[in-house]
Design an enzyme around this catalytic site. Structure first.
Site, PDB file in Angstrom:
ATOM      1  N   ASN A  59      28.275  81.484 -60.534  1.00 41.52           N
ATOM      2  CA  ASN A  59      27.910  81.231 -61.825  1.00 41.52           C
ATOM      3  C   ASN A  59      28.336  80.219 -62.641  1.00 41.52           C
ATOM      4  O   ASN A  59      27.941  79.270 -63.173  1.00 41.52           O
ATOM      5  CB  ASN A  59      27.761  82.652 -62.725  1.00 41.52           C
ATOM      6  CG  ASN A  59      26.752  83.650 -61.970  1.00 41.52           C
ATOM      7  OD1 ASN A  59      26.098  83.269 -60.996  1.00 41.52           O
ATOM      8  ND2 ASN A  59      26.792  84.920 -62.548  1.00 41.52           N
ATOM      9  N   THR A 112      -0.691  48.062 -87.594  1.00 39.65           N
ATOM     10  CA  THR A 112      -0.874  49.443 -88.120  1.00 39.65           C
ATOM     11  C   THR A 112      -2.008  49.984 -87.771  1.00 39.65           C
ATOM     12  O   THR A 112      -3.089  49.146 -87.922  1.00 39.65           O
ATOM     13  CB  THR A 112      -0.385  49.601 -89.464  1.00 39.65           C
ATOM     14  OG1 THR A 112      -1.427  49.016 -90.381  1.00 39.65           O
ATOM     15  CG2 THR A 112       1.131  49.035 -89.725  1.00 39.65           C
ATOM     16  N   HIS A 113      -2.229  51.243 -87.258  1.00 36.80           N
ATOM     17  CA  HIS A 113      -3.466  51.810 -87.034  1.00 36.80           C
ATOM     18  C   HIS A 113      -4.361  51.086 -85.859  1.00 36.80           C
ATOM     19  O   HIS A 113      -5.339  50.777 -85.817  1.00 36.80           O
ATOM     20  CB  HIS A 113      -4.427  51.696 -88.322  1.00 36.80           C
ATOM     21  CG  HIS A 113      -3.871  52.376 -89.396  1.00 36.80           C
ATOM     22  ND1 HIS A 113      -3.955  53.695 -89.559  1.00 36.80           N
ATOM     23  CD2 HIS A 113      -2.926  52.025 -90.448  1.00 36.80           C
ATOM     24  CE1 HIS A 113      -3.274  54.178 -90.812  1.00 36.80           C
ATOM     25  NE2 HIS A 113      -2.623  52.994 -91.288  1.00 36.80           N
ATOM     26  N   SER A 170      -7.793  46.003 -57.969  1.00 33.24           N
ATOM     27  CA  SER A 170      -8.667  47.125 -57.646  1.00 33.24           C
ATOM     28  C   SER A 170      -9.307  47.267 -56.119  1.00 33.24           C
ATOM     29  O   SER A 170      -9.433  46.016 -55.564  1.00 33.24           O
ATOM     30  CB  SER A 170      -9.786  47.126 -58.444  1.00 33.24           C
ATOM     31  OG  SER A 170     -11.060  47.770 -58.069  1.00 33.24           O
ATOM     32  N   LYS A 175     -10.193  42.474 -60.716  1.00 38.52           N
ATOM     33  CA  LYS A 175      -9.342  43.266 -61.455  1.00 38.52           C
ATOM     34  C   LYS A 175      -8.002  42.736 -61.386  1.00 38.52           C
ATOM     35  O   LYS A 175      -7.397  42.572 -60.132  1.00 38.52           O
ATOM     36  CB  LYS A 175      -9.419  44.994 -61.311  1.00 38.52           C
ATOM     37  CG  LYS A 175     -10.594  45.313 -61.880  1.00 38.52           C
ATOM     38  CD  LYS A 175     -10.935  45.027 -63.362  1.00 38.52           C
ATOM     39  CE  LYS A 175     -10.053  46.157 -64.027  1.00 38.52           C
ATOM     40  NZ  LYS A 175     -10.326  47.680 -63.954  1.00 38.52           N
ATOM     41  N   ASN A 201      -4.578  44.900 -62.975  1.00 39.40           N
ATOM     42  CA  ASN A 201      -4.317  46.180 -63.660  1.00 39.40           C
ATOM     43  C   ASN A 201      -2.816  46.527 -63.749  1.00 39.40           C
ATOM     44  O   ASN A 201      -1.870  46.184 -62.944  1.00 39.40           O
ATOM     45  CB  ASN A 201      -4.949  47.517 -63.050  1.00 39.40           C
ATOM     46  CG  ASN A 201      -6.384  47.423 -62.751  1.00 39.40           C
ATOM     47  OD1 ASN A 201      -6.936  46.850 -63.835  1.00 39.40           O
ATOM     48  ND2 ASN A 201      -6.839  47.850 -61.625  1.00 39.40           N
ATOM     49  N   GLU A 210       1.513  51.704 -66.597  1.00 37.04           N
ATOM     50  CA  GLU A 210       0.518  52.932 -66.940  1.00 37.04           C
ATOM     51  C   GLU A 210       1.278  54.274 -66.202  1.00 37.04           C
ATOM     52  O   GLU A 210       1.300  55.194 -66.701  1.00 37.04           O
ATOM     53  CB  GLU A 210      -1.031  52.957 -66.340  1.00 37.04           C
ATOM     54  CG  GLU A 210      -1.841  51.921 -66.748  1.00 37.04           C
ATOM     55  CD  GLU A 210      -2.893  51.399 -66.066  1.00 37.04           C
ATOM     56  OE1 GLU A 210      -4.117  52.156 -66.471  1.00 37.04           O
ATOM     57  OE2 GLU A 210      -2.968  50.938 -64.940  1.00 37.04           O
ATOM     58  N   TYR A 214      24.408  85.066 -66.992  1.00 40.76           N
ATOM     59  CA  TYR A 214      23.627  84.404 -66.152  1.00 40.76           C
ATOM     60  C   TYR A 214      22.322  85.178 -65.768  1.00 40.76           C
ATOM     61  O   TYR A 214      22.546  86.482 -65.444  1.00 40.76           O
ATOM     62  CB  TYR A 214      24.309  83.985 -64.977  1.00 40.76           C
ATOM     63  CG  TYR A 214      23.627  83.385 -63.837  1.00 40.76           C
ATOM     64  CD1 TYR A 214      23.469  82.246 -63.926  1.00 40.76           C
ATOM     65  CD2 TYR A 214      23.237  84.178 -62.996  1.00 40.76           C
ATOM     66  CE1 TYR A 214      22.883  81.536 -62.886  1.00 40.76           C
ATOM     67  CE2 TYR A 214      22.485  83.547 -61.949  1.00 40.76           C
ATOM     68  CZ  TYR A 214      22.372  82.306 -61.791  1.00 40.76           C
ATOM     69  OH  TYR A 214      21.470  81.802 -60.884  1.00 40.76           O
ATOM     70  N   GLN A 239      18.257  79.624 -62.280  1.00 41.60           N
ATOM     71  CA  GLN A 239      18.205  78.573 -60.917  1.00 41.60           C
ATOM     72  C   GLN A 239      16.969  77.720 -61.243  1.00 41.60           C
ATOM     73  O   GLN A 239      16.789  76.581 -60.615  1.00 41.60           O
ATOM     74  CB  GLN A 239      17.689  79.560 -59.739  1.00 41.60           C
ATOM     75  CG  GLN A 239      17.619  78.608 -58.645  1.00 41.60           C
ATOM     76  CD  GLN A 239      17.950  79.358 -57.305  1.00 41.60           C
ATOM     77  OE1 GLN A 239      18.760  80.043 -56.964  1.00 41.60           O
ATOM     78  NE2 GLN A 239      16.719  79.463 -56.284  1.00 41.60           N
ATOM     79  N   LYS A 275      16.678  73.656 -62.380  1.00 44.05           N
ATOM     80  CA  LYS A 275      17.091  72.557 -61.324  1.00 44.05           C
ATOM     81  C   LYS A 275      16.042  71.570 -60.975  1.00 44.05           C
ATOM     82  O   LYS A 275      16.138  70.314 -61.083  1.00 44.05           O
ATOM     83  CB  LYS A 275      17.869  72.965 -60.000  1.00 44.05           C
ATOM     84  CG  LYS A 275      19.300  73.426 -60.424  1.00 44.05           C
ATOM     85  CD  LYS A 275      20.041  74.082 -59.425  1.00 44.05           C
ATOM     86  CE  LYS A 275      21.150  74.779 -59.854  1.00 44.05           C
ATOM     87  NZ  LYS A 275      20.660  75.930 -60.730  1.00 44.05           N
TER      88      LYS A 275
HETATM   89  N1  ARG Z   1      21.437  79.104 -56.981  1.00 42.53           N
HETATM   90  C1  ARG Z   1      21.810  79.663 -57.821  1.00 42.53           C
HETATM   91  C2  ARG Z   1      21.507  78.762 -59.336  1.00 42.53           C
HETATM   92  O1  ARG Z   1      21.122  77.706 -59.066  1.00 42.53           O
HETATM   93  C3  ARG Z   1      23.340  79.729 -58.073  1.00 42.53           C
HETATM   94  C4  ARG Z   1      24.111  80.625 -58.606  1.00 42.53           C
HETATM   95  C5  ARG Z   1      23.701  82.051 -58.173  1.00 42.53           C
HETATM   96  N2  ARG Z   1      24.255  83.103 -58.633  1.00 42.53           N
HETATM   97  C6  ARG Z   1      23.777  84.374 -58.593  1.00 42.53           C
HETATM   98  N3  ARG Z   1      24.336  85.322 -59.210  1.00 42.53           N
HETATM   99  N4  ARG Z   1      22.906  84.751 -57.686  1.00 42.53           N
HETATM  100  O2  ARG Z   1      21.723  79.396 -60.411  1.00 42.53           O
END
Ligand code: ARG
Length: 461
Positions: free
Chosen positions: A110, A155-156, A277, A283, A285, A290, A317, A322, A325
């Protein structure tokens, strides 16, 4: 290999193992994880947990893993749950289980994962800020390429008032300068050292957290182990800053998609950042812009995903965390790519100053300047507005544009007009009245350009 198991009679099911696995994406934390473990090993030696000799062996093994981790094949064949577990297994292979098993003393995944993400993200923020500086440099060069060009300000999405081209470009310079600043603030909130929080209650070993923070280049240490374990505010701070940067990029993209369209037509993009295109041979583009615009939406979604994941999570925690990520990694990657793309688009821009000026001249964009002139003579502004409004209406009815009116005709239209006011119907003259600080008068814009140059040189240092 698992980092737990004694308390279980049977192992995890195959589906649960698959479901919980994060190695595919958290492997990008490998360098941070190893740097963190190097510092933690030194901390354990100072705390008397490791002997000098044990510490030395661990440090050497971690250093060699750091070297090998540069090879993309490092993770080939790894079946572990996450990056932290891979490191422990590889450490065991090098120094034996008895020693490798000591590295996790007083540490939890953690506090470890929070440390890793902070270390990793810090470097990514530095890259994003460098790219922002590069983008501002490109914008400044683009502004200076057409220092006297006049374009319609909108504007607008309706032509509103004439402005100098560099004034318009510098508006984006300001937005990106704020983003640079904001990402710097986010970096400060990221750069706080959580190791020593343990799982939630604090490490049971007297590791010198300040020393670890110094070694790893952190500004300070987290003050409460429960907060250290359960906090992801630093990710929200970063993602907020990244979101605003993407928002500004999306506005720039949208502007230029419009301005380079046949309907506006006074700006162009280079071949290198446009595409054709598959069906329509004519074209060209603005796909690069975009995509930037589209990625902004995706990045906003990631921010919301993080907020919703964290909402009402009980202390401290939880494995939900997790799920911070993948969206985070996506925000970082889309942000860096979008900045890189924008840096490549800006130097390809060409302006068609004649067409931009014509767009101004065909639209009565100088009406406000004329009303201002009446107000400068003492006429209450709302009355001045009314008179010029009537003039515009008459002009439209007659199919004439602003510059078709002579001073004598103006004076004949309404006695409040002085013949010399006709000069303001030329946008070049009109912009000269906007001398207030921050306005588009040529001397103000020249100063703003010089200041921008100076601010940029300070951002690099
Ligand atoms: N892969 C976990 C995360 O990204 C790591 C921490 C895991 N901790 C746990 N108590 N299972 O948060």
């Amino acid at each position: 290999m698992k980092l737990w198991g004694g308390r279980f009679e049977s192992g995890p099911s195959e589906v649960f193992e698959r479901f919980g696995r994060s190695l595919d994406y958290d492997k990008r934390l490998i360098e941070a994880d190893l740097l963190g473990s190097l510092a933690h090993a030194r901390g354990l030696r100072s705390a008397g947990v490791l002997s000098d000799d044990e510490c030395q062996k661990l440090l050497e093994a971690l250093e060699s893993l750091l070297e090998q981790a540069k090879d993309p094949a490092f993770f080939d064949g790894c079946v572990e749950e996450d990056v932290h577990t891979v490191v422990i297994r590889k450490l065991k292979e090098r120094v034996g289980a008895d020693l490798a098993d000591k590295i996790h003393t007083g540490r939890s995944r953690n506090d470890q994962v929070s440390l890793d993400v902070r270390l990793w993200l810090r470097g990514q923020i530095d890259q994003a800020r460098q790219r922002l500086v590069q983008l501002m440099r490109e914008l400044l060069a683009l502004a200076q390429r057409y220092p006297e060009a006049i374009i319609p300000g909108y504007t607008h999405t309706r032509r509103a008032q004439p402005v100098l081209w560099p004034h318009y470009v510098l508006a984006y310079f300001e937005m990106f300068a704020r983003d640079w600043e904001r990402l710097g603030q986010a970096r400060r909130s990221v750069n706080v050292m959580p190791l020593g929080s343990g799982a939630l209650a604090g490490s049971g070993f007297p590791i010198d957290r300040e020393a670890i923070a110094r070694e790893l280049g952190f500004d300070s240490i987290t003050r409460n182990s429960m907060d250290g374990s359960g906090d992801r505010d630093f990710l929200l701070d970063f993602e907020h800053a990244a979101n605003l940067t993407m928002l500004h990029l999306s506005r720039l993209a949208e502007d230029w998609i419009l301005y380079t369209s046949e309907e506006f037509g006074w700006m162009d993009l280079g071949d290198g950042v446009t595409s054709g295109s598959s069906m329509m041979p004519q074209k060209r583009n603005p796909d690069s812009l975009e995509l930037i615009r589209g990625k902004a939406g995706r990045v906003f979604g990631a921010y919301l995903a993080l907020l919703v994941t964290l909402k009402a999570l009980p202390m401290t925690y939880n494995r939900d965390m997790q799920e911070d990520k993948e969206p985070l990694f996506d925000v970082v990657s889309q942000l860096l790519q979008s900045l890189e793309m924008a840096c490549a688009v800006v130097p390809t821009v060409t302006l068609k100053p004649d067409l931009a000026l014509r767009a101004v001249e065909q639209s009565w964009a100088v009406a406000t300047d004329l009303a201002d002139a009446l107000a400068r003579q003492g006429l209450p502004f709302h009355q001045a507005h009314q008179i010029v409004g009537r003039l515009v209406l008459e002009s439209i009815k007659q199919g004439r544009s602003a510059k078709d009116w002579s001073g004598a005709e103006l004076a004949a239209f309404a006695p409040e007009f002085k013949p010399e006011m006709a000069a303001l119907l030329d946008p070049r003259e009109a912009i000269k009245t906007r001398v207030v600080f921050g306005g588009t008068a040529p001397e103000r814009v020249a100063e703003a350009l010089a200041e921008a140059e100076q601010r940029l040189s300070q951002m690099q240092s």
